[in-house]
Structure formats: structure tokens, C-alpha cells
Design an enzyme around this catalytic site. Structure first.
Site, PDB file in Angstrom:
ATOM      1  N   LYS A  33       0.845  -1.197   0.000  1.00 53.32           N
ATOM      2  CA  LYS A  33       0.000   0.000   0.000  1.00 53.32           C
ATOM      3  C   LYS A  33       0.885   1.254   0.000  1.00 53.32           C
ATOM      4  O   LYS A  33       2.091   1.174   0.260  1.00 53.32           O
ATOM      5  CB  LYS A  33      -0.909  -0.014   1.236  1.00 53.32           C
ATOM      6  CG  LYS A  33      -0.172   0.028   2.574  1.00 53.32           C
ATOM      7  CD  LYS A  33      -1.124  -0.227   3.735  1.00 53.32           C
ATOM      8  CE  LYS A  33      -0.372  -0.234   5.063  1.00 53.32           C
ATOM      9  NZ  LYS A  33      -1.214  -0.739   6.168  1.00 53.32           N
ATOM     10  N   TYR A 253      19.018  28.152   9.027  1.00 55.17           N
ATOM     11  CA  TYR A 253      17.845  28.870   9.541  1.00 55.17           C
ATOM     12  C   TYR A 253      17.778  28.803  11.063  1.00 55.17           C
ATOM     13  O   TYR A 253      18.006  27.748  11.657  1.00 55.17           O
ATOM     14  CB  TYR A 253      16.562  28.249   8.994  1.00 55.17           C
ATOM     15  CG  TYR A 253      16.275  28.603   7.554  1.00 55.17           C
ATOM     16  CD1 TYR A 253      16.042  29.909   7.153  1.00 55.17           C
ATOM     17  CD2 TYR A 253      16.206  27.592   6.596  1.00 55.17           C
ATOM     18  CE1 TYR A 253      15.767  30.217   5.836  1.00 55.17           C
ATOM     19  CE2 TYR A 253      15.921  27.880   5.270  1.00 55.17           C
ATOM     20  CZ  TYR A 253      15.700  29.202   4.897  1.00 55.17           C
ATOM     21  OH  TYR A 253      15.422  29.500   3.597  1.00 55.17           O
ATOM     22  N   MET A 301      14.471  23.417   2.881  1.00 60.77           N
ATOM     23  CA  MET A 301      13.592  22.769   1.900  1.00 60.77           C
ATOM     24  C   MET A 301      14.388  21.905   0.906  1.00 60.77           C
ATOM     25  O   MET A 301      14.000  20.780   0.609  1.00 60.77           O
ATOM     26  CB  MET A 301      12.796  23.833   1.132  1.00 60.77           C
ATOM     27  CG  MET A 301      11.778  23.228   0.179  1.00 60.77           C
ATOM     28  SD  MET A 301      10.833  24.459  -0.738  1.00 60.77           S
ATOM     29  CE  MET A 301       9.780  25.141   0.521  1.00 60.77           C
TER      30      MET A 301
HETATM   31  C1  LIG Z   1      -0.441  -1.787   6.759  1.00 63.11           C
HETATM   32  C2  LIG Z   1      -1.002  -3.067   7.255  1.00 63.11           C
HETATM   33  C3  LIG Z   1      -0.167  -4.174   7.465  1.00 63.11           C
HETATM   34  C4  LIG Z   1       1.335  -4.100   7.371  1.00 63.11           C
HETATM   35  O1  LIG Z   1       1.844  -3.584   8.589  1.00 63.11           O
HETATM   36  P1  LIG Z   1       3.414  -3.541   8.871  1.00 63.11           P
HETATM   37  O2  LIG Z   1       3.509  -3.089  10.287  1.00 63.11           O
HETATM   38  O3  LIG Z   1       3.981  -2.545   7.928  1.00 63.11           O
HETATM   39  O4  LIG Z   1       3.918  -4.902   8.645  1.00 63.11           O
HETATM   40  C5  LIG Z   1      -0.763  -5.367   7.820  1.00 63.11           C
HETATM   41  N1  LIG Z   1      -2.093  -5.464   7.987  1.00 63.11           N
HETATM   42  C6  LIG Z   1      -2.921  -4.412   7.809  1.00 63.11           C
HETATM   43  C7  LIG Z   1      -4.384  -4.578   8.023  1.00 63.11           C
HETATM   44  C8  LIG Z   1      -2.405  -3.181   7.456  1.00 63.11           C
HETATM   45  O5  LIG Z   1      -3.221  -2.141   7.307  1.00 63.11           O
END
Ligand SMILES: *Cc1c(COP(=O)(O)O)cnc(C)c1O
Length: 357
Positions: A33, A253, A301
């Protein structure tokens, strides 16, 4: 050309995926994701597809991107659909679908589907974010079966505190899960990265590794299995200017850093617009010309400053690793008061170069 770039080592990605499988003895959905936590979802999926049991993404937009790139493996939508209208595409592209709320269950009951779905039925075992309430879980399962619209159901839940190795919450969640699913004969999926690495006794026919695929530890402390991970991303750039300053001179900065001694300061083409955390303080580790050094003053930046005083071999054009195989992203994150998940996801503007295809 600006020298800032992210090198992505796909061989390391495969190593980490295999480690998730080895440690769990289970089937593994590679969680890609959020553009594979900033690593490029299509490239990562293509590198893993020959061996991966499937992939997991947050939403149908991310899943469609994979199909458009020719990925044929199973793809699980971790939040299911956001509106019932997505069901048609879910069926058309054979996506697997989490059901985390009763409204989704009702939408499936009411939908007319050309093919039955694979559903991952999520239980809220204590995190209290999404998932069916334990009292609704058995009935939810039976309703899905009775709907005739589901070919297969996997039982799942998610841990809130698996990254805390001395915390019993994960075991409590397993107990809630086991009670809620009593008597249901179906595959189970519980373990995310910290649970794969740190909780070997929790059962899971399917694991869902995310951050560990990218070679970053989910733990704040040292952990044996996590030390076997290989960092996938190297964020690097070059020194574009060198300043020699006497003691007592402010840098950057807000004059947040003042030289304590005659100093050589290197300016690096990397800043918060690239996703480098602005809140990384003086002392955050970097590697320059093969030697560890540190960030000085505020991150700008497009630029940041590092200490070259004790790195005489470094100068104009020297390569700087902001994180990667030597400077761990998790260490940078800790210094900046965040987690490696976020610093990866924040990455932008830098070109990504892939190796190990
Ligand atoms: C993002 C997610 C994972 C992966 O989690 P990690 O801690 O990155 O391994 C697993 N299960 C669900 C439901 C998630 O949303």
C-alpha cells in the site's frame, strides 16, 4: 542534474519477503500500500510476483494500478470498498476484499455480483479502529455464507501493539480473536511485520508483512530477527558546497547550530521537500565519503548541512547516504521523533533508481 536520488534494491526486497515466509512458515501477502511505502508499488510487485502469494493495498485505486501494470497475483483491499459501487470492479479484477464493517456486509448482501467474492472478515480484537465487534463476528460470517455471494472467507484481525515486545496486548487480542471465531473452520491472518518478527507463537495461515519487506525494523530496540533484514532503499545525494568556519559561527535557519570549534561544513542537496524529515535534529546520523558523521542545524527545503570536520577525505561532490545500508532509516526516524513508515511514505521529488530486477 541534482544528485539527490533513492536507490531501490529489489534483491533485498526479495530477501526480506523470503524471511517473512521463513519466520512464519505461512503464506505471505506483501503489503505494498501507499506506493509500497514510498518504494514504488509496481516495481516492487513486479520484483516479487514470481514468488509472492499475493499483495495487499489500501484501496481499489492502488489495486487497479497493479492490474494496469500487468500484475495477475491476488490483491487484497485492506479496507475493502469505500462505496458499494466498487464491488463491480472488485469482481471484474478478482480483488480480495476485507469486510471490516456491517455496512459493507449489508452492501454485499444487496449487491448482484457476477462471481462470488473472496472476503477477509476482519474482527476488532481490541485495536478499536475497524473490524466487526466480537459479538457480531459469528453472525457476520454466517450472513456472508448465506448470501451466496462469497466463495471463500479468511478470518483476520490486526495488532495495536505488536511492536512492543514486552507488552501482553497482542496475546490478549489473540484470546479475543480465538473466542470470537470458535468453531469457524477457515484460514486465519493475524500477523503484521512486528508479529512476524517478534511473536513467533501467534498462529497465522497468512501473514501480512509491510515495513519489514523494506528492510526497516518496526521495533525501537534491538531485535534478533529484525537484524536479519536488508534495507531496500538508499537515499543519497552529494555535497554541493563546503564552508570553513571558525568557532562561534551560526549555521542555517534559526541559527540552531553554532560551531563549537573551527569546522568544515558540507551542504548536501537534500531537504524536507524531498521528504527528509525537517524535525531531524543536529546529531542525526549521515554517512559521507564512507564515514559516519552528523546533521548540523535545521533542515531546509532543498538543502541540509553536515559536519565534515573529522572527515578530511570528504569534500565537494562526496556522496552522502541519508539512510540506507549504513545509516538505518529507523535510526533517522527515531531521531526525528517519527517512524520509518512515515519517512519512507514522505519521500517525493527524488528520482528512484531500481537494481536487482
Ligand atoms: C499496513 C497493514 C499491514 C502491514 O503492517 P506492517 O507493520 O507494515 O507490517 C498489515 N495489515 C494491515 C491490516 C495493514 O493495514
Amino acid at each position: 542534474m541534482r544528485p539527490a536520488r533513492a536507490l531501490i534494491d529489489l534483491e533485498a526486497l526479495r530477501h526480506n519477503y523470503r524471511l517473512a515466509r521463513e519466520l512464519s512458515g505461512a503464506k505471505a501477502l506483501a503489503v505494498i500500500k501507499a506506493d509500497a511505502y514510498g518504494h514504488g508499488a509496481v516495481h516492487c510487485a513486479q520484483a516479487l510476483e514470481p514468488e509472492a502469494d499475493g499483495f495487499a493495498v489500501a484501496c481499489i485505486e492502488e489495486a487497479l494500478e497493479l492490474r494496469a501494470a500487468g500484475i495477475k497475483a491476488p490483491v487484497l483491499l485492506l479496507e475493502g470498498f469505500f462505496e458499494a459501487a466498487e464491488l463491480e470492479l472488485i469482481v471484474e479484477h478478482d480483488f480480495w476484499c476485507v469486510v471490516h464493517s456491517l455496512w459493507q456486509l449489508e452492501a454485499i448482501e444487496q449487491a448482484s455480483l457476477r462471481k462470488p467474492l473472496t472476503v477477509w472478515l476482519k474482527l476488532d480484537s481490541g485495536m478499536h479502529r475497524v473490524g466487526l465487534h466480537p459479538k457480531d463476528y459469528q453472525a457476520g460470517y454466517q450472513r456472508l455464507l448465506a448470501s451466496g455471494k462469497v466463495a471463500k472467507i479468511v478470518l483476520m484481525s490486526h495488532f495495536a501493539r505488536a511492536d512492543e515486545l514486552n507488552c501482553n496486548t497482542s496475546n490478549d487480542q489473540v484470546a479475543v480473536f480465538e473466542a470470537a471465531r470458535q468453531g469457524l473452520v477457515a484460514e486465519v491472518s493475524l500477523r503484521n511485520s512486528p508479529a512476524v518478527l517478534g511473536w513467533p507463537n501467534i498462529p497465522s495461515d497468512w501473514v501480512r508483512p509491510g515495513i519489514m519487506l523494506y528492510g526497516a525494523t518496526p521495533f525501537e530496540e534491538e531485535q534478533t530477527e529484525a537484524s536479519r533484514l536488508q534495507p531496500v532503499m538508499t537515499l543519497e545525494s552529494k555535497v554541493i558546497s563546503v564552508r570553513e568556519l571558525p568557532a562561534g559561527e551560526a549555521v542555517g535557519y534559526g541559527a540552531r547550530f553554532v560551531t563549537q570549534r573551527p569546522s568544515r561544513i558540507g551542504v548536501v542537496a537534500m531537504g524536507y521537500a524531498d521528504g527528509y524529515p525537517r524535525l531531524a535534529p543536529t546529531g542525526t546520523p549521515v554517512m559521507v565519503a564512507g564515514q559516519r558523521s552528523q546533521l548540523l542545524g535545521r533542515v531546509s527545503m532543498d538543502m541540509l548541512c553536515i559536519d565534515l570536520t573529522d572527515v578530511p577525505q570528504a569534500g565537494l561532490g562526496s556522496t552522502v547516504e541519508l539512510w540506507g545500508k549504513n545509516v538505518l532509516a529507523s535510526d533517522v526516524a527515531l531521531k526525528a521523533g517519527t517512524i520509518p513508515y512515515q519517512i519512507f511514505c514522505n519521500l517525493r521529488r527524488v528520482p528512484m533508481l531500481y537494481s536487482g530486477r
